[in-house]
Design a protein around this motif. Structure first.
Motif, PDB file in Angstrom:
ATOM      1  N   GLU A   1       0.837  -1.206   0.000  1.00  0.00           N
ATOM      2  CA  GLU A   1       0.000   0.000   0.000  1.00  0.00           C
ATOM      3  C   GLU A   1       0.868   1.251   0.000  1.00  0.00           C
ATOM      4  OE1 GLU A   1      -3.375   2.100   2.861  1.00  0.00           O
ATOM      5  OE2 GLU A   1      -2.820   0.017   3.176  1.00  0.00           O
ATOM      6  N   ILE A   2       0.589   2.139  -0.933  1.00  0.00           N
ATOM      7  CA  ILE A   2       1.317   3.409  -1.036  1.00  0.00           C
ATOM      8  C   ILE A   2       0.454   4.512  -0.446  1.00  0.00           C
ATOM      9  CG2 ILE A   2       2.331   5.078  -2.636  1.00  0.00           C
ATOM     10  CD1 ILE A   2       2.544   2.606  -4.604  1.00  0.00           C
ATOM     11  N   ASP A   3       1.071   5.385   0.333  1.00  0.00           N
ATOM     12  CA  ASP A   3       0.285   6.430   0.976  1.00  0.00           C
ATOM     13  C   ASP A   3       0.628   7.793   0.367  1.00  0.00           C
ATOM     14  OD1 ASP A   3      -1.357   7.835   2.642  1.00  0.00           O
ATOM     15  OD2 ASP A   3      -0.177   7.534   4.447  1.00  0.00           O
ATOM     16  N   MET A   4       1.352   8.608   1.070  1.00  0.00           N
ATOM     17  CA  MET A   4       1.624   9.968   0.612  1.00  0.00           C
ATOM     18  C   MET A   4       2.696   9.956  -0.475  1.00  0.00           C
ATOM     19  SD  MET A   4       1.564  11.729   4.391  1.00  0.00           S
ATOM     20  CE  MET A   4       1.550  13.438   3.862  1.00  0.00           C
ATOM     21  N   ILE A   5       2.507  10.803  -1.491  1.00  0.00           N
ATOM     22  CA  ILE A   5       3.421  10.853  -2.639  1.00  0.00           C
ATOM     23  C   ILE A   5       3.804  12.308  -2.919  1.00  0.00           C
ATOM     24  CG2 ILE A   5       3.739  10.298  -5.079  1.00  0.00           C
ATOM     25  CD1 ILE A   5       1.445   8.264  -4.781  1.00  0.00           C
ATOM     26  N   ILE A   6       5.103  12.529  -3.135  1.00  0.00           N
ATOM     27  CA  ILE A   6       5.583  13.858  -3.540  1.00  0.00           C
ATOM     28  C   ILE A   6       6.586  13.671  -4.676  1.00  0.00           C
ATOM     29  CG2 ILE A   6       7.003  15.849  -2.879  1.00  0.00           C
ATOM     30  CD1 ILE A   6       5.869  15.693  -0.113  1.00  0.00           C
ATOM     31  N   GLN A   7       6.478  14.512  -5.718  1.00  0.00           N
ATOM     32  CA  GLN A   7       7.465  14.512  -6.788  1.00  0.00           C
ATOM     33  C   GLN A   7       7.980  15.929  -6.959  1.00  0.00           C
ATOM     34  OE1 GLN A   7       6.158  12.830 -10.487  1.00  0.00           O
ATOM     35  NE2 GLN A   7       8.095  13.192 -11.536  1.00  0.00           N
ATOM     36  N   ASN A   8       9.293  16.094  -6.839  1.00  0.00           N
ATOM     37  CA  ASN A   8       9.916  17.406  -6.980  1.00  0.00           C
ATOM     38  C   ASN A   8      10.619  17.507  -8.326  1.00  0.00           C
ATOM     39  OD1 ASN A   8       9.255  18.087  -4.266  1.00  0.00           O
ATOM     40  ND2 ASN A   8      11.008  16.881  -3.576  1.00  0.00           N
ATOM     41  N   GLN A   9      10.363  18.570  -9.063  1.00  0.00           N
ATOM     42  CA  GLN A   9      10.993  18.758 -10.364  1.00  0.00           C
ATOM     43  C   GLN A   9      12.291  19.532 -10.196  1.00  0.00           C
ATOM     44  OE1 GLN A   9       8.585  20.754 -13.261  1.00  0.00           O
ATOM     45  NE2 GLN A   9       9.778  20.017 -14.983  1.00  0.00           N
ATOM     46  N   GLY A  10      13.406  18.954 -10.645  1.00  0.00           N
ATOM     47  CA  GLY A  10      14.703  19.606 -10.537  1.00  0.00           C
ATOM     48  C   GLY A  10      15.012  20.484 -11.735  1.00  0.00           C
ATOM     49  N   GLN A  11      16.194  21.117 -11.704  1.00  0.00           N
ATOM     50  CA  GLN A  11      16.611  22.011 -12.787  1.00  0.00           C
ATOM     51  C   GLN A  11      17.506  21.311 -13.814  1.00  0.00           C
ATOM     52  OE1 GLN A  11      15.466  25.225 -12.991  1.00  0.00           O
ATOM     53  NE2 GLN A  11      14.220  24.688 -11.213  1.00  0.00           N
ATOM     54  N   ASP A  12      17.918  20.099 -13.494  1.00  0.00           N
ATOM     55  CA  ASP A  12      18.880  19.415 -14.362  1.00  0.00           C
ATOM     56  C   ASP A  12      18.246  18.268 -15.147  1.00  0.00           C
ATOM     57  OD1 ASP A  12      18.341  17.801 -12.245  1.00  0.00           O
ATOM     58  OD2 ASP A  12      20.431  17.276 -11.791  1.00  0.00           O
ATOM     59  N   GLY A  13      16.912  18.318 -15.331  1.00  0.00           N
ATOM     60  CA  GLY A  13      16.235  17.269 -16.088  1.00  0.00           C
ATOM     61  C   GLY A  13      15.962  16.017 -15.282  1.00  0.00           C
ATOM     62  N   THR A  14      16.142  16.094 -13.958  1.00  0.00           N
ATOM     63  CA  THR A  14      15.835  14.958 -13.090  1.00  0.00           C
ATOM     64  C   THR A  14      14.808  15.376 -12.044  1.00  0.00           C
ATOM     65  OG1 THR A  14      17.568  15.407 -11.458  1.00  0.00           O
ATOM     66  CG2 THR A  14      18.167  14.046 -13.369  1.00  0.00           C
ATOM     67  N   THR A  15      14.265  14.379 -11.387  1.00  0.00           N
ATOM     68  CA  THR A  15      13.277  14.634 -10.333  1.00  0.00           C
ATOM     69  C   THR A  15      13.541  13.687  -9.169  1.00  0.00           C
ATOM     70  OG1 THR A  15      10.899  14.723  -9.843  1.00  0.00           O
ATOM     71  CG2 THR A  15      11.618  12.995 -11.319  1.00  0.00           C
ATOM     72  N   ASP A  16      13.108  14.077  -7.977  1.00  0.00           N
ATOM     73  CA  ASP A  16      13.150  13.205  -6.802  1.00  0.00           C
ATOM     74  C   ASP A  16      11.738  12.747  -6.502  1.00  0.00           C
ATOM     75  OD1 ASP A  16      15.838  13.696  -6.622  1.00  0.00           O
ATOM     76  OD2 ASP A  16      15.631  15.257  -5.099  1.00  0.00           O
ATOM     77  N   PHE A  17      11.569  11.447  -6.320  1.00  0.00           N
ATOM     78  CA  PHE A  17      10.245  10.856  -6.111  1.00  0.00           C
ATOM     79  C   PHE A  17      10.190  10.268  -4.702  1.00  0.00           C
ATOM     80  CE2 PHE A  17       6.558   8.247  -6.866  1.00  0.00           C
ATOM     81  CZ  PHE A  17       5.861   8.930  -7.861  1.00  0.00           C
ATOM     82  N   THR A  18       9.228  10.752  -3.886  1.00  0.00           N
ATOM     83  CA  THR A  18       9.142  10.359  -2.478  1.00  0.00           C
ATOM     84  C   THR A  18       7.749   9.834  -2.163  1.00  0.00           C
ATOM     85  OG1 THR A  18      10.682  12.154  -1.927  1.00  0.00           O
ATOM     86  CG2 THR A  18       9.486  11.138  -0.098  1.00  0.00           C
ATOM     87  N   PHE A  19       7.676   8.739  -1.408  1.00  0.00           N
ATOM     88  CA  PHE A  19       6.369   8.230  -0.968  1.00  0.00           C
ATOM     89  C   PHE A  19       6.549   7.427   0.316  1.00  0.00           C
ATOM     90  CE2 PHE A  19       8.179   5.128  -3.845  1.00  0.00           C
ATOM     91  CZ  PHE A  19       7.888   3.889  -3.267  1.00  0.00           C
ATOM     92  N   THR A  20       5.422   7.139   0.967  1.00  0.00           N
ATOM     93  CA  THR A  20       5.460   6.375   2.214  1.00  0.00           C
ATOM     94  C   THR A  20       4.740   5.044   2.029  1.00  0.00           C
ATOM     95  OG1 THR A  20       3.438   7.428   3.060  1.00  0.00           O
ATOM     96  CG2 THR A  20       5.533   8.459   3.637  1.00  0.00           C
ATOM     97  N   VAL A  21       5.199   4.055   2.807  1.00  0.00           N
ATOM     98  CA  VAL A  21       4.600   2.714   2.823  1.00  0.00           C
ATOM     99  C   VAL A  21       4.549   2.246   4.270  1.00  0.00           C
ATOM    100  CG1 VAL A  21       5.467   2.108   0.524  1.00  0.00           C
ATOM    101  CG2 VAL A  21       6.838   1.553   2.547  1.00  0.00           C
ATOM    102  N   PRO A  22       3.746   1.222   4.583  1.00  0.00           N
ATOM    103  CA  PRO A  22       3.784   0.649   5.931  1.00  0.00           C
ATOM    104  C   PRO A  22       5.204   0.175   6.254  1.00  0.00           C
ATOM    105  CG  PRO A  22       1.866  -0.153   4.750  1.00  0.00           C
ATOM    106  CD  PRO A  22       2.698   0.595   3.754  1.00  0.00           C
ATOM    107  N   ARG A  23       5.620   0.395   7.488  1.00  0.00           N
ATOM    108  CA  ARG A  23       7.008   0.106   7.867  1.00  0.00           C
ATOM    109  C   ARG A  23       7.383  -1.358   7.629  1.00  0.00           C
ATOM    110  NH1 ARG A  23       8.581   2.901  13.343  1.00  0.00           N
ATOM    111  NH2 ARG A  23       7.947   4.676  12.061  1.00  0.00           N
ATOM    112  N   GLY A  24       6.437  -2.252   7.843  1.00  0.00           N
ATOM    113  CA  GLY A  24       6.713  -3.669   7.648  1.00  0.00           C
ATOM    114  C   GLY A  24       6.967  -4.041   6.201  1.00  0.00           C
ATOM    115  N   ASP A  25       6.540  -3.182   5.268  1.00  0.00           N
ATOM    116  CA  ASP A  25       6.726  -3.447   3.836  1.00  0.00           C
ATOM    117  C   ASP A  25       7.923  -2.700   3.250  1.00  0.00           C
ATOM    118  OD1 ASP A  25       4.496  -5.123   3.642  1.00  0.00           O
ATOM    119  OD2 ASP A  25       3.139  -3.435   3.339  1.00  0.00           O
TER     120      ASP A  25
END
Length: 405
Positions: A289-313
């Motif tokens: 199960e995926i919960d909160m999701i954030i995607q940050n757009q960078g200046q160099d053509g890349t992005t950082d992708f962040t999300f949360t999952v249950p700790r046991g997974d």
């Protein structure tokens, strides 16, 4: 005369004395002229004991055989309660999930209910019997015994109430209702007389352990009035109902929190269409199960992708992401297990602005850093460091005056 479905959890039937106490409560409703269907969990601790036994036999027990094993716990309690009622002079009969039958899909240990044939129960009710049903379990189309996952007895009770068109579904547990937050963290927390389905859905999904989320989804979908009460003390509990049936719509009804969270970040991902799916698709395929999701757009053509999952997974999700990151040409995968989620819930948010900014102000005054934010019409959630969780909950509960009626 009303048709009432009652559910009693593991602590409520944890000893023979407590099963006798449940029999007294059920008898009281029968004496008042009501038809009663009772759904029971296994005795407190029994499921864990069975799981431990299974793991001594097999390091990764077969899910089908786990279902065969775990359903024996409820079979004990339903037979004992029926005997206790019969001893008191009340006609009672017990059924396992497959005897009803409660038809489920084929996903062992996490099955979902497809349908319920309630004719057998209706027939017994017409014969003035108390019907006692094993919670947490059902049967697949192939005739295999299945289970609904932890807390599945709540879902069984609400689904039966929907199938029977019951007047009310009562969930008896070791707490006397739904509180503004966990009283163990905030002693001033207040029991709510009513809460809407939408609010309870959010509270349950965000970490409140009073009800399993699927049971609230069932109740909302089929408009089953749902009441949470204590099996150990008298009281009116908390009624969970539709928004139209609530007189007041408080700004904030409660604060939920969840310590069982891990944050995963895929850093330096090429910023192009389809990346989100390529990252999250394999996680979803693994039934994580995926919960909160954030995607940050960078200046160099890349992005950082962040999300949360249950700790046991988290470990399994990280293994999947390491392979995905290599295929994508991402820089690295990092994680943080020391986080927690705090959420404020209330239908009153729909008609009031500025709640989020006020929440952020309170946390800022307490020097609590916010790592992630997610919102809906009636919810604001933030991720903070786990060691700041209790301070965040206490300060928000105080500043939003949730201890006051």
């Amino acid at each position: 005369m009303a048709l009432i479905v009652q559910k009693y959890g593991g602590t409520s039937v944890g000893t023979l004395e407590r099963i006798q106490n449940v029999a007294k409560k059920v008898a009281k409703f029968v004496d008042e002229g009501h038809q009663v269907v009772v759904v029971l969990s296994a005795m407190s601790g029994e499921t864990n004991r069975l799981v431990d036994m299974a793991k001594t036999m097999q390091s990764r027990p077969s899910k089908r055989e786990m279902d065969m094993l775990l359903t024996t716990g409820e079979q004990v309690t339903i037979a004992l309660l029926s005997m206790a009622l019969q001893q008191k002079g009340y006609d009672a009969i017990s059924y396992t999930g497959w005897q009803v039958p409660i038809q489920t899909d084929e996903v062992h240990t996490k099955a979902r209910i497809d349908s319920i044939n309630a004719e057998k129960i209706r027939h017994q009710l017409d014969q003035n019997k108390v019907v006692v049903v094993a919670g947490f379990q059902g049967v697949t189309a192939n005739g295999d015994i299945s289970t609904l996952g932890r807390g599945g007895s709540d879902t069984t009770a609400v689904a039966l109430a929907a199938a029977l068109k019951a007047d009310e579904c009562q969930i008896y547990t070791d707490v006397d209702g739904v509180y503004t937050t966990d009283p163990r963290v905030v002693p001033e927390a207040r029991r709510l007389n009513t809460i809407t389905f939408d609010e309870m859905l959010e509270m349950a999904s965000l970490g409140a352990k009073v009800l399993q989320i699927r049971s609230v989804e069932f109740a909302s979908k089929y408009q089953v009035p749902l009441r949470v009460l204590s099996s150990l003390q008298d009281g009116g509990g908390t009624l969970i109902t539709s928004e139209e049936n609530t007189m007041e719509k408080p700004l904030i009804s409660g604060i939920a929190f969840n310590r069982d969270e891990s944050k995963l970040q895929v850093l330096g991902v090429p910023d192009k269409p389809g990346v989100a799916y390529r990252i999250l698709g394999p996680i979803a395929d693994a039934n994580i199960e995926i919960d909160m999701i954030i995607q940050n757009q960078g200046q160099d053509g890349t992005t950082d992708f962040t999300f949360t999952v249950p700790r046991g997974d988290r470990a399994q999700a990280q293994d999947i992401l390491n392979e995905v990151a290599q295929n994508l040409g991402a820089r690295e995968v990092v994680y943080d297990d020391a986080i927690a989620k705090v959420s404020m819930v209330g239908v009153g948010m729909r008609s009031h602005v500025g709640i989020a900014s006020r929440m952020f102000q309170v946390l800022a005054e307490e020097d609590i850093n916010i790592q992630m934010i997610a919102t809906t019409e009636i919810k604001i959630s933030v991720v903070v460091q786990e060691d700041q969780l209790e301070k965040a909950v206490k300060s928000l509960h105080l500043k939003f005056e949730l201890d006051k009626v």
